[in-house]
Motif scaffolding. Structure first.
Motif, short mmCIF file in Angstrom:
data_model
loop_
_atom_site.label_atom_id
_atom_site.label_comp_id
_atom_site.label_asym_id
_atom_site.label_seq_id
_atom_site.Cartn_x
_atom_site.Cartn_y
_atom_site.Cartn_z
N ALA A 130 45.22 48.73 64.39
CA ALA A 130 45.34 47.31 65.28
C ALA A 130 44.16 46.79 65.09
O ALA A 130 44.15 45.54 64.71
N LEU A 131 43.19 47.35 64.87
CA LEU A 131 41.68 46.95 64.89
C LEU A 131 41.71 46.28 63.39
O LEU A 131 40.97 45.21 63.24
N ALA A 132 42.29 46.95 62.54
CA ALA A 132 41.77 46.66 61.19
C ALA A 132 42.70 45.43 60.74
O ALA A 132 42.40 44.37 60.04
N ILE A 189 33.03 50.43 63.75
CA ILE A 189 34.39 50.69 64.11
C ILE A 189 34.66 51.81 64.88
O ILE A 189 35.53 51.90 66.02
N LEU A 190 33.89 52.73 64.73
CA LEU A 190 34.05 54.03 65.92
C LEU A 190 33.48 53.77 67.07
O LEU A 190 34.16 54.51 68.12
N ASP A 193 35.68 31.97 57.50
CA ASP A 193 34.84 32.20 56.21
C ASP A 193 33.81 33.17 56.58
O ASP A 193 32.98 32.69 57.72
N GLY A 194 33.34 33.86 55.75
CA GLY A 194 32.08 34.74 55.81
C GLY A 194 32.29 35.79 56.94
O GLY A 194 31.31 36.14 57.40
N ILE A 195 33.42 36.00 57.46
CA ILE A 195 33.62 37.36 58.37
C ILE A 195 33.37 38.63 57.54
O ILE A 195 33.85 39.02 56.68
N LYS A 196 32.31 39.39 57.92
CA LYS A 196 31.84 40.55 57.47
C LYS A 196 32.72 41.73 58.03
O LYS A 196 33.21 41.80 59.23
N THR A 197 33.16 42.72 56.98
CA THR A 197 33.96 43.78 57.49
C THR A 197 32.95 44.68 58.23
O THR A 197 31.73 45.03 57.66
N PRO A 198 33.48 45.01 59.47
CA PRO A 198 32.28 46.08 60.05
C PRO A 198 32.28 47.29 59.47
O PRO A 198 33.09 47.83 58.82
N SER A 199 31.23 47.88 59.93
CA SER A 199 30.99 49.10 59.41
C SER A 199 31.55 50.38 60.08
O SER A 199 32.08 49.99 60.98
N PRO A 200 31.71 51.56 59.34
CA PRO A 200 32.38 52.57 59.90
C PRO A 200 31.82 52.83 61.39
O PRO A 200 32.70 53.26 62.21
#
Length: 288
Positions: free
Chosen positions: A87-89, A110-111, A100-107
């Motif tokens: 759901a978070l992904a 996310i944890l 635009d420019g949304i960064k993918t969160p680090s692991p």
């Protein structure tokens, strides 16, 4: 049923989170005296354990030891919740289509998101509940062993009671003959002395001799006490102290029988009675 105070029980159980075991030992004691050896994490349960013992036991010195071996689950105590992670992904992907420019969160980020990680370490209340249930089982097993030991003690005591009753009956049968023989013996001695004696004085001496030799009252009380011991052995609940008192009364009558004895046979019977009473008393020290 008559219960002994001497017993031992051991209970062990294994779970995903570890292994617990209880050992409970019981020996004779005037009062109920429990002692506990517990890991510090379970020390708060001691009061409830003592309360359980007070409800189920009356006397005895108890040594209760708990052993706890936890399973090392450090590597597996944290797990990822796949539904929440998906759901978070999906939410992060949708935001990327909007901005635009949304960064993918680090692991690590996310944890740290609420609901992603689940702590599977076992609930302390669950462990403590299992410990308490296993202790109750150990106490029940101890009680059953105390009852089995009690049955054996009753059998031993009843054997001694049978022997006492047999000795008393034998003395009762011989008593009239003993008294008659002692009267005749005294009369023969007086006649052999060939002296003039007051008949009234002779009669008085014979009466005194007969009174001293007559132990019928003591024998009757011995029978009464053995009957009461048998009755107590069939009672419910703690009877050890009552039996101990009856042993004192039996011993008192045996001592009186010995002191009033005027023939070897009666003296020997009194000695045998005292030996049997002492043997019973030793066994009764273990009865609750």
């Amino acid at each position: 049923m008559t219960a002994s105070m001497t017993a031992f029980s051991r209970q062990e159980a294994s779970y995903d989170w570890g292994t617990i075991s209880w050992e409970v030992r019981s020996v004779n004691q005037r009062y109920l005296e429990p002692n506990f050896r517990l890991p510090e994490a379970f020390r708060e349960l001691e009061f409830s354990f003592r309360d359980l013992l007070r409800k189920k036991l009356n006397r005895g010195k108890l040594e209760c030891q708990l052993r706890f071996q936890a399973v090392d689950k450090a590597a597996t105590s944290l797990t990822i919740n796949p539904e929440n992670a998906q759901a978070l992904a999906n939410a992060v992907q949708q935001l990327g289509t909007w901005f635009d420019g949304i960064k993918t969160p680090s692991p690590l980020q996310i944890l740290q998101w609420p609901g992603i990680l689940s702590d599977t370490s076992d609930d302390a209340d669950t462990i403590k509940k299992a410990v308490a249930e296993l202790f109750a089982n150990a106490v029940d097993e101890l009680i059953q062993m105390r009852l089995r030991e009690g049955e054996q003690l009753v059998a031993i005591i009843e054997q001694r009671l049978d022997s006492i009753d047999a000795i008393v009956a034998e003395v009762q049968d011989k008593l009239p003959g003993i008294i008659a023989a002692q009267k005749q013996n005294l009369t023969d001695k007086l006649e052999a002395a060939k002296v003039e004696l007051d008949p009234m004085r002779v009669e008085a001496e014979i009466v005194l001799l007969a009174q001293k030799a007559d132990v019928a009252e003591e024998l009757d009380r011995l029978v009464t006490h053995t009957k009461e011991v048998r009755r107590q052995l069939k009672q419910k609940g703690p009877i050890g102290r009552r039996l101990d008192f009856l042993m004192q009364e039996l011993n008192r009558e045996a001592n009186t029988l010995s002191s009033k004895s005027i023939v070897v046979e009666t003296t020997q019977s009194a000695v045998e009675l005292k030996v049997l009473i002492e043997q019973m008393r030793e066994q009764i020290q273990n009865i609750e």
